[in-house]
Design a protein around this motif. Sequence first.
Motif, PDB file in Angstrom:
ATOM      1  N   HIS A 251       0.813  -1.203   0.000  1.00  0.00           N
ATOM      2  CA  HIS A 251       0.000   0.000   0.000  1.00  0.00           C
ATOM      3  C   HIS A 251       0.858   1.270   0.000  1.00  0.00           C
ATOM      4  O   HIS A 251       0.494   2.272  -0.590  1.00  0.00           O
ATOM      5  CB  HIS A 251      -0.980  -0.006   1.172  1.00  0.00           C
ATOM      6  CG  HIS A 251      -2.101   0.947   0.905  1.00  0.00           C
ATOM      7  ND1 HIS A 251      -2.926   0.842  -0.194  1.00  0.00           N
ATOM      8  CD2 HIS A 251      -2.506   2.068   1.565  1.00  0.00           C
ATOM      9  CE1 HIS A 251      -3.795   1.838  -0.196  1.00  0.00           C
ATOM     10  NE2 HIS A 251      -3.576   2.598   0.850  1.00  0.00           N
ATOM     11  N   TYR A 252       1.990   1.201   0.667  1.00  0.00           N
ATOM     12  CA  TYR A 252       2.942   2.313   0.587  1.00  0.00           C
ATOM     13  C   TYR A 252       4.229   1.782  -0.032  1.00  0.00           C
ATOM     14  O   TYR A 252       4.651   0.662   0.297  1.00  0.00           O
ATOM     15  CB  TYR A 252       3.232   2.914   1.963  1.00  0.00           C
ATOM     16  CG  TYR A 252       1.974   3.435   2.606  1.00  0.00           C
ATOM     17  CD1 TYR A 252       1.403   4.615   2.157  1.00  0.00           C
ATOM     18  CD2 TYR A 252       1.344   2.714   3.614  1.00  0.00           C
ATOM     19  CE1 TYR A 252       0.216   5.088   2.701  1.00  0.00           C
ATOM     20  CE2 TYR A 252       0.160   3.181   4.161  1.00  0.00           C
ATOM     21  CZ  TYR A 252      -0.401   4.366   3.705  1.00  0.00           C
ATOM     22  OH  TYR A 252      -1.564   4.806   4.233  1.00  0.00           O
TER      23      TYR A 252
ATOM     24  N   LYS B 291       6.183   7.446  -8.496  1.00  0.00           N
ATOM     25  CA  LYS B 291       5.563   6.181  -8.075  1.00  0.00           C
ATOM     26  C   LYS B 291       6.051   5.078  -9.022  1.00  0.00           C
ATOM     27  O   LYS B 291       5.286   4.557  -9.845  1.00  0.00           O
ATOM     28  CB  LYS B 291       4.047   6.319  -8.099  1.00  0.00           C
ATOM     29  CG  LYS B 291       3.510   7.368  -7.110  1.00  0.00           C
ATOM     30  CD  LYS B 291       1.997   7.459  -7.186  1.00  0.00           C
ATOM     31  CE  LYS B 291       1.449   8.302  -6.031  1.00  0.00           C
ATOM     32  NZ  LYS B 291      -0.034   8.474  -6.125  1.00  0.00           N
TER      33      LYS B 291
ATOM     34  N   ARG C  24       6.689   2.056  -8.875  1.00  0.00           N
ATOM     35  CA  ARG C  24       6.130   0.690  -8.932  1.00  0.00           C
ATOM     36  C   ARG C  24       5.156   0.493 -10.092  1.00  0.00           C
ATOM     37  O   ARG C  24       4.939  -0.633 -10.523  1.00  0.00           O
ATOM     38  CB  ARG C  24       5.434   0.367  -7.614  1.00  0.00           C
ATOM     39  CG  ARG C  24       4.367   1.381  -7.221  1.00  0.00           C
ATOM     40  CD  ARG C  24       3.632   0.930  -5.970  1.00  0.00           C
ATOM     41  NE  ARG C  24       3.259   2.076  -5.141  1.00  0.00           N
ATOM     42  CZ  ARG C  24       2.418   2.020  -4.133  1.00  0.00           C
ATOM     43  NH1 ARG C  24       1.868   0.854  -3.808  1.00  0.00           N
ATOM     44  NH2 ARG C  24       2.135   3.090  -3.430  1.00  0.00           N
TER      45      ARG C  24
ATOM     46  N   ASP D 161       4.009  12.425  -0.334  1.00  0.00           N
ATOM     47  CA  ASP D 161       2.729  12.000  -0.901  1.00  0.00           C
ATOM     48  C   ASP D 161       2.939  11.101  -2.115  1.00  0.00           C
ATOM     49  O   ASP D 161       1.976  10.655  -2.736  1.00  0.00           O
ATOM     50  CB  ASP D 161       1.810  13.177  -1.222  1.00  0.00           C
ATOM     51  CG  ASP D 161       2.550  14.403  -1.717  1.00  0.00           C
ATOM     52  OD1 ASP D 161       3.735  14.282  -2.062  1.00  0.00           O
ATOM     53  OD2 ASP D 161       1.949  15.485  -1.762  1.00  0.00           O
TER      54      ASP D 161
ATOM     55  N   ALA E 171       2.109   6.950  -1.649  1.00  0.00           N
ATOM     56  CA  ALA E 171       0.745   6.429  -1.648  1.00  0.00           C
ATOM     57  C   ALA E 171       0.443   5.666  -2.938  1.00  0.00           C
ATOM     58  O   ALA E 171       1.046   5.914  -3.985  1.00  0.00           O
ATOM     59  CB  ALA E 171      -0.244   7.580  -1.482  1.00  0.00           C
TER      60      ALA E 171
ATOM     61  N   LYS F 286       0.228  13.145  -7.158  1.00  0.00           N
ATOM     62  CA  LYS F 286       0.212  13.234  -5.694  1.00  0.00           C
ATOM     63  C   LYS F 286      -1.209  13.171  -5.145  1.00  0.00           C
ATOM     64  O   LYS F 286      -1.420  13.035  -3.943  1.00  0.00           O
ATOM     65  CB  LYS F 286       0.881  14.543  -5.256  1.00  0.00           C
ATOM     66  CG  LYS F 286       2.367  14.607  -5.593  1.00  0.00           C
ATOM     67  CD  LYS F 286       2.928  15.994  -5.341  1.00  0.00           C
ATOM     68  CE  LYS F 286       4.361  16.142  -5.860  1.00  0.00           C
ATOM     69  NZ  LYS F 286       5.322  15.258  -5.218  1.00  0.00           N
TER      70      LYS F 286
ATOM     71  N   GLY G  45      -3.507  10.894  -6.207  1.00  0.00           N
ATOM     72  CA  GLY G  45      -4.103   9.561  -6.271  1.00  0.00           C
ATOM     73  C   GLY G  45      -3.924   8.816  -7.577  1.00  0.00           C
ATOM     74  O   GLY G  45      -4.363   7.671  -7.709  1.00  0.00           O
TER      75      GLY G  45
ATOM     76  N   TRP H  71      -3.911  11.311   0.269  1.00  0.00           N
ATOM     77  CA  TRP H  71      -5.282  10.778   0.291  1.00  0.00           C
ATOM     78  C   TRP H  71      -5.347   9.513   1.124  1.00  0.00           C
ATOM     79  O   TRP H  71      -6.415   9.166   1.633  1.00  0.00           O
ATOM     80  CB  TRP H  71      -5.757  10.485  -1.140  1.00  0.00           C
ATOM     81  CG  TRP H  71      -5.070   9.292  -1.761  1.00  0.00           C
ATOM     82  CD1 TRP H  71      -3.946   9.312  -2.505  1.00  0.00           C
ATOM     83  CD2 TRP H  71      -5.451   7.925  -1.636  1.00  0.00           C
ATOM     84  NE1 TRP H  71      -3.577   8.045  -2.874  1.00  0.00           N
ATOM     85  CE2 TRP H  71      -4.501   7.164  -2.356  1.00  0.00           C
ATOM     86  CE3 TRP H  71      -6.505   7.259  -1.003  1.00  0.00           C
ATOM     87  CZ2 TRP H  71      -4.555   5.775  -2.448  1.00  0.00           C
ATOM     88  CZ3 TRP H  71      -6.574   5.863  -1.093  1.00  0.00           C
ATOM     89  CH2 TRP H  71      -5.604   5.141  -1.820  1.00  0.00           C
ATOM     90  N   SER H  72      -4.234   8.831   1.310  1.00  0.00           N
ATOM     91  CA  SER H  72      -4.273   7.506   1.935  1.00  0.00           C
ATOM     92  C   SER H  72      -3.731   7.527   3.356  1.00  0.00           C
ATOM     93  O   SER H  72      -3.563   6.469   3.956  1.00  0.00           O
ATOM     94  CB  SER H  72      -3.477   6.521   1.080  1.00  0.00           C
ATOM     95  OG  SER H  72      -2.103   6.650   1.341  1.00  0.00           O
ATOM     96  N   THR H  73      -3.412   8.700   3.859  1.00  0.00           N
ATOM     97  CA  THR H  73      -2.915   8.765   5.245  1.00  0.00           C
ATOM     98  C   THR H  73      -4.018   8.276   6.194  1.00  0.00           C
ATOM     99  O   THR H  73      -5.161   8.745   6.123  1.00  0.00           O
ATOM    100  CB  THR H  73      -2.525  10.213   5.594  1.00  0.00           C
ATOM    101  OG1 THR H  73      -1.521  10.646   4.677  1.00  0.00           O
ATOM    102  CG2 THR H  73      -1.994  10.304   7.014  1.00  0.00           C
ATOM    103  N   THR H  74      -3.644   7.368   7.064  1.00  0.00           N
ATOM    104  CA  THR H  74      -4.670   6.759   7.926  1.00  0.00           C
ATOM    105  C   THR H  74      -4.736   7.462   9.280  1.00  0.00           C
ATOM    106  O   THR H  74      -3.744   7.969   9.792  1.00  0.00           O
ATOM    107  CB  THR H  74      -4.349   5.270   8.164  1.00  0.00           C
ATOM    108  OG1 THR H  74      -3.013   5.187   8.676  1.00  0.00           O
ATOM    109  CG2 THR H  74      -4.443   4.490   6.872  1.00  0.00           C
TER     110      THR H  74
END
Lengths: 358, 358, 358, 358
Positions: A38-39, A252, A254, B15, B18, B219, B221, B338-341
């Motif tokens: 996820h990260y 990103k 990946r 960011d 994510a 950044k 998403g 957006w994905s920070t929990t």
Amino acid sequence: MDTTHASWKHQFASDNVAAICPAVWKAMDEANHAPNSHYAIAYGQDDISRRAADQIRALFETDCDVYFVYGGTASNALALSTICDSYHGLIAHRCAHVSLDEANAPEFFTGGAKIIGVDGREGKLDIDAVLNILALGHRIHAAKVRGITITQATEAGTCYGVEEILRITSLKKRYPDLDLKVHMDGARFANAMAASPDVTPKAMTWQAGVDVLTFGATKNGAPASEAIIFFDRELATDFEWRRKQMGQLASKMRYLSSPWLGLLDQDAWLDNARHANRQAARLSNGLTALRGVELVFPTEANMAFLRMPPSLAEGLSQRGWQIFFYQWFNAYRFMCSWSTTDKAVDALLADAGDLAGA
Amino acid sequence: MDTTHASWKHQFASDNVAAICPAVWKAMDEANHAPNSHYAIAYGQDDISRRAADQIRALFETDCDVYFVYGGTASNALALSTICDSYHGLIAHRCAHVSLDEANAPEFFTGGAKIIGVDGREGKLDIDAVLNILALGHRIHAAKVRGITITQATEAGTCYGVEEILRITSLKKRYPDLDLKVHMDGARFANAMAASPDVTPKAMTWQAGVDVLTFGATKNGAPASEAIIFFDRELATDFEWRRKQMGQLASKMRYLSSPWLGLLDQDAWLDNARHANRQAARLSNGLTALRGVELVFPTEANMAFLRMPPSLAEGLSQRGWQIFFYQWFNAYRFMCSWSTTDKAVDALLADAGDLAGA
Amino acid sequence: MDTTHASWKHQFASDNVAAICPAVWKAMDEANHAPNSHYAIAYGQDDISRRAADQIRALFETDCDVYFVYGGTASNALALSTICDSYHGLIAHRCAHVSLDEANAPEFFTGGAKIIGVDGREGKLDIDAVLNILALGHRIHAAKVRGITITQATEAGTCYGVEEILRITSLKKRYPDLDLKVHMDGARFANAMAASPDVTPKAMTWQAGVDVLTFGATKNGAPASEAIIFFDRELATDFEWRRKQMGQLASKMRYLSSPWLGLLDQDAWLDNARHANRQAARLSNGLTALRGVELVFPTEANMAFLRMPPSLAEGLSQRGWQIFFYQWFNAYRFMCSWSTTDKAVDALLADAGDLAGA
Amino acid sequence: MDTTHASWKHQFASDNVAAICPAVWKAMDEANHAPNSHYAIAYGQDDISRRAADQIRALFETDCDVYFVYGGTASNALALSTICDSYHGLIAHRCAHVSLDEANAPEFFTGGAKIIGVDGREGKLDIDAVLNILALGHRIHAAKVRGITITQATEAGTCYGVEEILRITSLKKRYPDLDLKVHMDGARFANAMAASPDVTPKAMTWQAGVDVLTFGATKNGAPASEAIIFFDRELATDFEWRRKQMGQLASKMRYLSSPWLGLLDQDAWLDNARHANRQAARLSNGLTALRGVELVFPTEANMAFLRMPPSLAEGLSQRGWQIFFYQWFNAYRFMCSWSTTDKAVDALLADAGDLAGA
């Protein structure tokens, strides 16, 4: 007719009209959704990118440097920027992608290197034409030749044999003062490998004297990913800066590297290429059986170049088939991909047979 | 500790760590698998790419020119190449991404333009510093100033107000001979819009005098996609060639454009940005409540810059938190996405409280 | 034999082996020693430079923009940089100086423009070959053609007639979308004018549709000076910055401009060129009278291209004559200049006659 | 007042307003008129150019590579292009000529390298500021520092001592991974040598760790000629192509090289520089004796930077003296040259004394 949406009758226009293949989609899905993914560390330091690079090294059985970039034009131009400085010359086939289809990207990325176009049958460099250029000796008034680039599979849909590659790379030894480097544009390297079942990736590349390969995944089923593979690792000096500066470092990463896991894991890359080649062969065979249709080059990879009566070309077009006329070869080009369907090939052959009055 | 795999404790590093957000994933899935999408015309002539561009035009309520490219550095450099020729100067904040973080990409894409760094509080250009540069008048011996770039949200996690933007863009009228153009680096434009609920996209950009915006999706998403939006459409002259030459024309464009459909359709872009901003605010509030922790800039977007006792920073690091020290601001940067929990923010705050002896 | 010092037998190797002609030397002397010249404002704002530019405007009978630069390669490359952006294409003769003899300077100064070489008899562009290129229409995948360059006199020692120039420049109207510009490489413009006694400078250039001329003084008797003359003055926008950036702005400009005063004042430029052309004609006539010697192109300007028996070429070389074999035309080139002596021509003809067993 | 013609009252504006000095004129005359000089092989293969390069090698007592080029901006930019690739950074004083006065030529010639301006007293690099830059370690996101450039004499009219140079060049050993190279901009190297009677040219350059020197003749009495001297000869690899491509290869090279014979033969270069330095000192001493006039930097070379009451500056200007205000140092600059006359210095001092109410 709405030309902005590609129907299934457009699939012979290019291998770029195809979607992401299932194996790649699955790998991207895992890269995105697997709990441990996820990260991911940015800029290529992540697990997935490392594994993908390792798999490419395993495939070529050597400790090469591997960099992922977004697109084909950029991958060629970036690779060439490691060979050519601004005052250098690069020998390329007159109809190579770097010569005709990159809107001066190689010139731009190298700061001004000159692409010296030479002729050659079936899309392959003519060794004598190359020798003529190398013999000129115009010194500082002309570009200093530093590189030679070959496309495998060629833009004519043919494939170099290992012997042919060796003949070209042997020029490196013949002109030691020039410190020549050989680049292989492998946008369709998979199709070339699929067409050469007895040749290993290493035999086709570094063992044959290739210094840097741009290996394409986009046309093979990925959304956008190419690997630049330096067998001559000195060319890769500072390459990370170059890739960053030239706008090809993915944050990103990946999503550029996971497609390679999907393609390489179960040999999907070869399956995809074999399928595309086979469909091109079927199409080539079927069409050349018709009156007035003539094959221009042997159909060795995933495209067929044909000459045909204007009435036939027009008829196909009227029936909705996207027909691409390739002006430099003065021929129609039919391109197949991993997703070319039997149905489409059969339907096109049926329409062609119908129109040719078979 | 394995540093190549990003655990959930790495999510404040950037960011860029994510994954693809659900709305984008869904849109890409549809672009790939929907029956009418299996084949798509290449190079941006497809339906999806047209719809995405149209939606961006609708969002900005004007007939602008929209081009999708792969990455952030390239989108800035490409946009600037339409403003600056090789002998031009571009005024930028000394800590702007184009100044510090692009490995000379703007210089390269423009053929040599000079980035003239000026200071300014909270990551924003100081208008007097800009005026000083414009007043120099060194003629042909120096770069001819042609552009000004501002980052929205800034690299300091702050946001320009419309008035502040207008003060900068008003210089265009004040120096008509220079034919100045204003670029906005909107890698985090979504975060700036989320932080400015009363401002419309058009008020923030072209109505405020911005000529070209690079609007980031990566950044926000997406896997990799940025939109270059020309409000001054003359800047877009021949831009298609430029994008191609500079290696940013995607053959399978739908995978750069479909993410925008996912982000814009149901305002996911704003939801994502609001979430990220909110988490940054929580983190900022929580940490500044601790002894010895000091806020460096107001936390207006999705990142917090803090000074803290070395013992605290080391302690967090030892507990596995990826802590990024931003040397130019001499502060620690915590970035949310957006994905920070909630869990991560709570856990970090708990660890920090523990370490600070709260 | 000492090859580093050029004896009088070297004078046919190039028009660059000649010294400064008397008229130029006198003008430089005055620029240096006249009482009112001992100090001169730098960078071209001095009296001498203004007068020289005015005289060039008078010669061409139009209000053109005139800039002095050091050398021929730079003058061409700089002029082309005002026509071509990095993604543009420039049509040139395959054997033009810009194609073969500038070590990628045009590519460098334009940031990557592609020189598209076309064939043509007698060193002149073949209009059909040009039309073929313009008809290709490969859009963003290829260089966008923006310019055409012709050399006057040509590298083959021939001269375009006004009608021939008009045929080429008429393409500007035929392809209005391309906004084509025409450059004339006038490194030997003086020789072309001397060969065309009934044509005025304006008829040969801007009235014939030429947009920018690089007018050479170096080969005509100056130490180093070329004038870039913009008839299309919009091309000269910001040119002062370009010249400075590209290293061609002389601080002591009077030494680039005073040679022009010397050349233009009493028509020394034409006298010099007529002398050179006449000597080339004598040489051409004398040699072609010999058995086995063949003229390759009409000798219209100051050079003769000849094919001759190897024994003759070797014999001349053994007797100390510097013989230059021009590989692209597969012929020997004999070049004359303002300083070519009767004695040298006579002696060479005598030696050749002797060797040819005449 | 006619501003286009420089009266003798303009001579303090710049050392570029001076004419060719007698020693240079004589050498050019010989290159042009001596019997054995009437023809000379082009492009630098002639006797004169070889002798001039040999004399420079003798002066520096080492086997360096020497190339003549036209101008100062180009010589710096060309030298830097051998050090910096497009993604590199070059550390320079914020007020260096390469930073402020070359209209992005270094950026252009290197393809995009970034000039990283640092501060420093008296126009000299502050070693701590340099160390700060080197310590940053921002990797691929920023320019990779490859070079350091110093100006000798500086733009402030001061001179580095050998110890100061060694402190800077010692950084090469301290950061071996960067493979740092040091460039010395010697546009006024003669003035620095004249100011340092106990230092030899070799002690000031290669023995102090300088890798490449651009040695100026233009400001020292030549019309236009600079020598690029590679002490690190590896930097000169392929330099001939670079010089040609970048438009700095003179066809009639003898006119770039003969001035060096004139300057070096009887130490005219040092005499010229000593004269200029002495006049600057006289002027500096005379003016600082006046009320309200303040010296900004020590007057070590051929220029004086002074602050003075506005009334004095205006008064001098009204009396016809060309007064140059140097905005970056916020001071008036008075520049002397080989041709500065006693009369002019005395007259200016008299006028100033008069105006200052002395």
